[in-house]
Design an enzyme around this catalytic site. Structure first.
Site, mmCIF file in Angstrom:
data_model
loop_
_atom_site.group_PDB
_atom_site.id
_atom_site.type_symbol
_atom_site.label_atom_id
_atom_site.label_comp_id
_atom_site.label_asym_id
_atom_site.label_seq_id
_atom_site.Cartn_x
_atom_site.Cartn_y
_atom_site.Cartn_z
ATOM 1 N N HIS A 106 0.853 -1.202 0.000
ATOM 2 C CA HIS A 106 0.000 0.000 0.000
ATOM 3 C C HIS A 106 0.877 1.235 0.000
ATOM 4 O O HIS A 106 1.747 1.410 0.848
ATOM 5 C CB HIS A 106 -0.960 -0.032 1.196
ATOM 6 C CG HIS A 106 -1.959 -1.139 1.109
ATOM 7 N ND1 HIS A 106 -2.210 -2.007 2.143
ATOM 8 C CD2 HIS A 106 -2.745 -1.531 0.073
ATOM 9 C CE1 HIS A 106 -3.123 -2.894 1.758
ATOM 10 N NE2 HIS A 106 -3.475 -2.606 0.490
ATOM 11 N N GLU A 141 1.858 3.562 3.064
ATOM 12 C CA GLU A 141 2.440 2.938 4.254
ATOM 13 C C GLU A 141 3.964 2.970 4.158
ATOM 14 O O GLU A 141 4.627 1.938 4.054
ATOM 15 C CB GLU A 141 1.867 1.523 4.391
ATOM 16 C CG GLU A 141 0.345 1.556 4.550
ATOM 17 C CD GLU A 141 -0.363 0.216 4.384
ATOM 18 O OE1 GLU A 141 -1.601 0.207 4.379
ATOM 19 O OE2 GLU A 141 0.322 -0.822 4.272
ATOM 20 N N ARG A 185 -3.428 4.542 -1.751
ATOM 21 C CA ARG A 185 -3.277 3.160 -1.237
ATOM 22 C C ARG A 185 -3.057 2.148 -2.352
ATOM 23 O O ARG A 185 -2.177 1.287 -2.253
ATOM 24 C CB ARG A 185 -4.539 2.788 -0.454
ATOM 25 C CG ARG A 185 -4.639 1.328 -0.010
ATOM 26 C CD ARG A 185 -5.964 1.071 0.694
ATOM 27 N NE ARG A 185 -6.288 -0.334 0.888
ATOM 28 C CZ ARG A 185 -6.043 -1.009 2.034
ATOM 29 N NH1 ARG A 185 -5.448 -0.418 3.052
ATOM 30 N NH2 ARG A 185 -6.397 -2.276 2.127
ATOM 31 N N ASN A 241 -3.893 -5.958 -2.039
ATOM 32 C CA ASN A 241 -4.146 -6.916 -0.967
ATOM 33 C C ASN A 241 -5.587 -7.386 -0.892
ATOM 34 O O ASN A 241 -6.032 -7.876 0.141
ATOM 35 C CB ASN A 241 -3.692 -6.343 0.381
ATOM 36 C CG ASN A 241 -3.177 -7.445 1.312
ATOM 37 O OD1 ASN A 241 -2.609 -8.440 0.864
ATOM 38 N ND2 ASN A 241 -3.411 -7.264 2.599
ATOM 39 N N HIS A 279 3.178 -4.027 6.304
ATOM 40 C CA HIS A 279 2.242 -2.919 6.121
ATOM 41 C C HIS A 279 2.336 -1.976 7.321
ATOM 42 O O HIS A 279 3.126 -2.183 8.238
ATOM 43 C CB HIS A 279 0.805 -3.454 6.054
ATOM 44 C CG HIS A 279 0.481 -4.282 4.847
ATOM 45 N ND1 HIS A 279 -0.456 -3.909 3.915
ATOM 46 C CD2 HIS A 279 0.950 -5.487 4.416
ATOM 47 C CE1 HIS A 279 -0.553 -4.835 2.983
ATOM 48 N NE2 HIS A 279 0.286 -5.799 3.250
ATOM 49 N N GLU A 328 1.648 -5.161 10.709
ATOM 50 C CA GLU A 328 1.127 -3.801 10.678
ATOM 51 C C GLU A 328 2.009 -3.021 11.645
ATOM 52 O O GLU A 328 1.883 -3.154 12.868
ATOM 53 C CB GLU A 328 -0.339 -3.762 11.137
ATOM 54 C CG GLU A 328 -1.335 -4.196 10.093
ATOM 55 C CD GLU A 328 -1.768 -3.038 9.205
ATOM 56 O OE1 GLU A 328 -1.016 -2.702 8.269
ATOM 57 O OE2 GLU A 328 -2.864 -2.474 9.448
HETATM 58 N N1 LIG Z 1 -5.285 -11.189 4.207
HETATM 59 C C1 LIG Z 1 -5.144 -9.948 4.765
HETATM 60 N N2 LIG Z 1 -4.186 -9.741 5.682
HETATM 61 C C2 LIG Z 1 -4.023 -8.528 6.245
HETATM 62 C C3 LIG Z 1 -4.859 -7.462 5.926
HETATM 63 C C4 LIG Z 1 -4.675 -6.123 6.580
HETATM 64 C C5 LIG Z 1 -4.087 -5.072 5.643
HETATM 65 C C6 LIG Z 1 -3.731 -3.855 6.451
HETATM 66 SE SE1 LIG Z 1 -3.255 -2.316 5.475
HETATM 67 C C7 LIG Z 1 -5.083 -4.697 4.534
HETATM 68 O O1 LIG Z 1 -6.151 -4.140 4.835
HETATM 69 O O2 LIG Z 1 -4.774 -4.978 3.364
HETATM 70 C C8 LIG Z 1 -5.844 -7.641 4.965
HETATM 71 C C9 LIG Z 1 -6.000 -8.889 4.387
HETATM 72 CL CL1 LIG Z 1 -7.222 -9.169 3.192
HETATM 73 ZN ZN LIG Z 2 -1.446 -2.097 4.021
HETATM 74 ZN ZN LIG Z 3 -2.512 -1.175 7.248
#
Ligand SMILES: Nc1ncc(C[C@H](C[SeH])C(=O)O)cc1Cl
Ligand SMILES: [Zn+2]
Ligand SMILES: [Zn+2]
Ligand SMILES: [Zn+2]
Ligand SMILES: [Zn+2]
Ligand SMILES: [Zn+2]
Length: 305
Positions: free
Chosen positions: A65, A68, A123, A140, A193, A267
Site C-alpha cells: 500500500h 504505508e 493506497r 491486498n 504494512h 502492521e
Molecule cells: N489477508 C489480509 N491480511 C491482512 C490485511 C490487513 C491489511 C492492512 Se493495510 C489490509 O487491509 O490490506 C488484509 C488482508 Cl485481506
Molecule cells: Zn497495508
Molecule cells: Zn494497514
C-alpha cells in the site's frame, strides 16, 4: 540522497538497490522479476550466503500500500542489518548460511511514487481500469484467496477494489508467479504494512481457524514479545479476520493456502496518533524493534525446516 532514516524516493531506493548488490556480491543479488503497470521494475533482492545448491527461503515484501511508507523503510533496514551483521551476529549469520531471504523493497512501485508526487494518502496500484475513470486496485484484495467475497469492493472507485479478476494487477500476477515457481523452497511469507501494531496470520477471508493456528499463534506471540522487549512497543497477534477485520484476497492467506505455512502480515507503528504519517524520527526505533520480530520468525522457520 539515500538514508536509512528517511522515507526515500523510489529513484533513491532503486539506486540503493544497485549499490547494495554491487557492494555485497557474495551476499546480495538483484533480480528484476517484472514491471509495474507504468513500466517501473519489480525488483527482488536475494540475501544469503551464495551457494551452488538451492537453499530454503523466506519471502518478504514491503510497500503493498503506497501510503504505508514505514514498510519500505523496514525492508531497506532489514537488508542493511543483514549485510552489516552477517559474520558478527550469530542469529543473522546462521540464518543467511542456511536460508535465503528474498526481499522486495517496494511491491506497489507506481503507487509509492504517486504518494510522493501527488497524493500522500494513496493506497492502491495505479492501473487504468476499462469503463471507469477511477484508478487502481487494492493489491491486498487481488490475490486468489476467497477473492472479493468479504471486506473488499467490486467498485473500481473504492480503496479496497478487488480488481476485475484475481491477479488482475501485473504486480500481483508477477509476485504470485514467482512464489508459485519457487513454492518448494519458500518456507515463509512475510508482508509488511502499517499501521496498527499487529502481527496477523491466516485467515482474514474467514473466521475459521487455520490448520496450523496454534503454531502460528505461538510463533507470533514469541515474535511480538521479542519486539516489545526493545522499547516496550505493544503488538497484538492473531488471525486477521478477528484481529483487524474480515477481508478476502490478501497475499498472506493466498501464500498459506499455497502451502507456505509460516505466513504473516505485519502492521507496523503506530496505533493512530500519526498513522501513515509516522515521523522519520521513528524509523530507526520502529525498524530495530521489528528486526527482532522478523529474526524470531526466521529463526523458528530455520529450526523447523
Ligand atoms: N489477508 C489480509 N491480511 C491482512 C490485511 C490487513 C491489511 C492492512 Se493495510 C489490509 O487491509 O490490506 C488484509 C488482508 Cl485481506
Ligand atoms: Zn497495508
Ligand atoms: Zn494497514
Ligand atoms: Zn534523498
Ligand atoms: Zn540494528
Ligand atoms: Zn521457535
Amino acid at each position: 540522497a539515500h538514508s536509512y532514516t528517511k522515507y526515500n524516493t523510489w529513484s533513491e531506493i532503486e539506486a540503493w538497490i544497485d549499490s547494495t548488490a554491487s557492494a555485497n556480491p557474495t551476499l546480495v543479488s538483484k533480480q528484476v522479476i517484472g514491471n509495474t503497470f507504468e513500466g517501473r521494475p519489480l525488483i527482488l533482492l536475494k540475501i544469503g550466503k551464495s551457494s551452488t545448491s538451492t537453499k530454503p527461503a523466506i519471502f518478504m515484501d514491503c510497500g503493498f500500500h503506497a501510503r504505508e511508507w514505514i514498510a519500505p523503510a523496514f525492508c531497506q533496514w532489514f537488508v542493511k542489518e543483514a549485510v552489516e551483521t552477517y559474520g558478527s551476529d550469530t542469529e543473522m549469520t546462521s540464518l543467511l548460511n542456511d536460508m535465503d531471504v528474498y526481499v522486495m523493497p517496494v511491491f506497489n512501485v507506481d503507487g509509492y511514487v504517486f504518494s510522493h508526487t501527488n497524493n500522500r494518502m494513496w493506497r492502491k496500484t495505479r492501473s487504468k481500469i476499462s469503463g471507469t475513470s477511477c484508478i487502481g486496485t487494492d493489491p491486498n484484495r487481488n490475490f486468489d484467496a476467497g477473492w472479493c467475497t468479504i471486506g473488499a469492493s467490486s467498485d473500481p472507485c473504492s480503496d479496497t477494489f478487488c480488481g476485475k479478476t484475481p491477479e488482475s494487477e501485473i504486480e500481483t500476477k508477477t509476485v504470485a508467479d514467482f512464489i508459485r515457481r519457487n513454492k518448494s523452497t519458500i518456507k515463509a511469507y512475510i508482508t509488511v504494512h502499517s499501521y496498527s501494531q499487529l502481527l496477523l496470520f491466516p485467515y482474514s477471508y474467514t473466521f475459521n481457524l487455520a490448520a496450523h493456528h496454534s503454531e502460528l499463534l505461538t510463533v507470533a506471540q514469541g515474535a511480538s514479545a521479542a519486539l516489545t522487549s526493545l522499547y516496550g512497543t505493544r503488538y497484538t497477534s492473531g488471525p486477521g479476520a478477528a484481529t483487524i477485520y474480515p477481508a478476502a484476497g490478501g497475499s498472506d492467506d493466498w501464500a498459506y493456502d499455497l502451502g507456505i505455512k509460516y505466513s504473516y502480515t505485519f502492521e507496523l507503528r503506530d496505533t493512530g496518533f500519526y498513522g501513515f504519517l509516522l515521523p522519520e524520527s521513528q524509523i530507526k526505533p520502529t525498524c530495530e524493534e521489528t528486526m527482532l520480530a522478523v529474526k524470531y520468525i526466521a529463526t523458528h522457520v530455520k529450526n523447523n525446516l
